[in-house]
Design a protein around this motif. Structure first.
Motif, PDB file in Angstrom:
ATOM      1  N   LEU A 195       0.816  -1.202   0.000  1.00 42.22           N
ATOM      2  CA  LEU A 195       0.000   0.000   0.000  1.00 42.22           C
ATOM      3  C   LEU A 195       0.860   1.267   0.000  1.00 42.22           C
ATOM      4  CD1 LEU A 195      -2.842  -1.088   2.452  1.00 42.22           C
ATOM      5  CD2 LEU A 195      -2.810  -1.172  -0.054  1.00 42.22           C
ATOM      6  N   GLN A 196       1.992   1.219   0.682  1.00 45.46           N
ATOM      7  CA  GLN A 196       2.902   2.360   0.638  1.00 45.46           C
ATOM      8  C   GLN A 196       3.418   2.586  -0.787  1.00 45.46           C
ATOM      9  OE1 GLN A 196       5.207   0.781   4.206  1.00 45.46           O
ATOM     10  NE2 GLN A 196       5.591   2.975   4.407  1.00 45.46           N
ATOM     11  N   MET A 197       3.752   1.499  -1.475  1.00 47.72           N
ATOM     12  CA  MET A 197       4.243   1.624  -2.847  1.00 47.72           C
ATOM     13  C   MET A 197       3.165   2.212  -3.755  1.00 47.72           C
ATOM     14  SD  MET A 197       5.310  -1.304  -5.606  1.00 47.72           S
ATOM     15  CE  MET A 197       3.571  -1.638  -5.895  1.00 47.72           C
ATOM     16  N   TYR A 198       1.941   1.687  -3.657  1.00 47.30           N
ATOM     17  CA  TYR A 198       0.853   2.207  -4.492  1.00 47.30           C
ATOM     18  C   TYR A 198       0.611   3.685  -4.218  1.00 47.30           C
ATOM     19  CZ  TYR A 198      -0.752  -2.485  -5.954  1.00 47.30           C
ATOM     20  OH  TYR A 198      -0.871  -3.735  -6.507  1.00 47.30           O
ATOM     21  N   ALA A 199       0.593   4.055  -2.939  1.00 42.08           N
ATOM     22  CA  ALA A 199       0.320   5.444  -2.575  1.00 42.08           C
ATOM     23  C   ALA A 199       1.335   6.382  -3.214  1.00 42.08           C
ATOM     24  CB  ALA A 199       0.328   5.604  -1.059  1.00 42.08           C
ATOM     25  N   GLN A 200       2.606   5.998  -3.173  1.00 39.88           N
ATOM     26  CA  GLN A 200       3.651   6.834  -3.758  1.00 39.88           C
ATOM     27  C   GLN A 200       3.649   6.767  -5.285  1.00 39.88           C
ATOM     28  OE1 GLN A 200       6.800   5.023  -1.094  1.00 39.88           O
ATOM     29  NE2 GLN A 200       7.547   7.128  -1.157  1.00 39.88           N
ATOM     30  N   LEU A 201       3.464   5.584  -5.827  1.00 41.36           N
ATOM     31  CA  LEU A 201       3.517   5.391  -7.273  1.00 41.36           C
ATOM     32  C   LEU A 201       2.405   6.155  -7.988  1.00 41.36           C
ATOM     33  CD1 LEU A 201       5.083   3.790  -9.469  1.00 41.36           C
ATOM     34  CD2 LEU A 201       3.397   1.965  -9.177  1.00 41.36           C
ATOM     35  N   PHE A 202       1.195   6.138  -7.386  1.00 40.70           N
ATOM     36  CA  PHE A 202       0.037   6.750  -8.034  1.00 40.70           C
ATOM     37  C   PHE A 202      -0.372   8.084  -7.409  1.00 40.70           C
ATOM     38  CE2 PHE A 202      -0.680   2.082  -8.750  1.00 40.70           C
ATOM     39  CZ  PHE A 202      -0.388   2.096 -10.098  1.00 40.70           C
ATOM     40  N   GLY A 203       0.282   8.487  -6.322  1.00 41.33           N
ATOM     41  CA  GLY A 203      -0.036   9.764  -5.692  1.00 41.33           C
ATOM     42  C   GLY A 203      -1.452   9.807  -5.155  1.00 41.33           C
TER      43      GLY A 203
END
Length: 290
Positions: A195-203
């Motif tokens: 979820l941290q990766m998705y949050a950063q990847l997609f803003g």
């Protein structure tokens, strides 16, 4: 319109197959969230039914116009509610669904697209896959819903964010697997990192609502929380405890993140479409040969 939205996450332990008891639990948490100033309250996957239903599936299934569902939608008149249950369609197909209700009406229904059928999971035996991945507009922003396994497939948040979503709701019934120590599970660590990766990847802001409790010896650990578009956890619930946690999300954080790290802006959708079409043609040709 305020840039800030106050979110409540209801990390509950549903009673397996007891729709009435779970409906009462939902109403209690909705009232508590409302009293403490939340504008949205988010419940876990299948919070109204429990997870390991098997032969109870048909008994707890409800259509969208069932009085139980209508009553919960009515409860959204002054606080938005995200809840999940076994949905029966007009064709008598069974789905694992999540509803976003606001102002006493259903704004959006998401039917789980990826049904895990491996290990302890057996969802495809009882339910049908959903086929739509669409964001919805509410309070001046676009949001999307991913139900548990949906979020383990990168195509799902990709499709939602490419269609304009800035908030992703992720109701889940994720058990604790690969125990590392008393308070850490491999599945918990995986969810946090994913979820941290998705949050950063997609803003985007991501609201993760995972259940707790035991069913047939399976332990659901919780660990719910909110991740900001910079990848930091705004709030996290504990492991193994029923609780109501609160956190605020700010639209300006999305604006800032997408400006400083413009990965979504630079995404080449036409490149993706071109290769998917080529892959689709190749698969069709291989099928004809076989």
């Amino acid at each position: 319109m305020s840039h800030v939205q106050n979110i409540a996450i209801a990390q509950i332990s549903p009673r397996l197959g007891d729709f009435d008891a779970n409906l009462a639990i939902h109403r209690q948490y909705i009232e508590r969230a409302r009293e403490q100033g939340a504008q949205v309250v988010v419940f876990p996957e299948l919070g109204l039914t429990g997870y390991l239903l098997q032969d109870l599936t048909l008994e707890v299934a409800r259509r969208l116009d069932h009085p139980d569902i209508v009553s919960l939608v009515e409860a959204s008149r002054d606080i938005d509610v995200v809840f999940s249950f076994i949905e029966e369609s007009e064709e008598h197909f069974i789905y694992i669904s999540s509803v976003y209700a606001s102002a006493g009406a259903i704004v959006h229904v998401h039917r789980k697209a990826y049904l895990p059928t491996y290990g302890l999971f057996d969802e495809k035996r009882y339910a049908k896959e959903g086929n739509l991945v669409e964001p919805f507009a509410v309070h001046g922003k676009k949001s999307g819903i991913l139900i548990c396994e949906d979020a383990w497939h990168v195509s799902m948040p990709y499709l939602l964010t490419m269609q304009g979503a800035t908030v992703l709701y992720v109701p889940a019934s994720s058990p604790g697997r690969n125990v590392m120590d008393e308070h850490d599970f491999g599945s918990h660590t995986f969810w946090r990192q994913l979820l941290q990766m998705y949050a950063q990847l997609f803003g985007v802001h991501i609201i993760f609502s995972n259940r707790v409790g035991y069913e047939d010896g399976v332990h659901f650990y919780g660990g719910s929380g909110i991740v900001g578009p910079d990848g930091h956890w705004i709030v996290q619930a504990g492991v193994g405890e029923e609780t109501l946690v609160f956190g605020a999300i700010d639209d300006r954080d999305v604006r800032r993140a997408r400006y400083t790290t413009p990965l979504l802006r630079d995404e080449r959708l036409e490149l993706m479409v071109r290769h998917l079409r080529r892959m689709g043609r190749a698969r069709t040709d291989n099928t004809r040969v076989e």
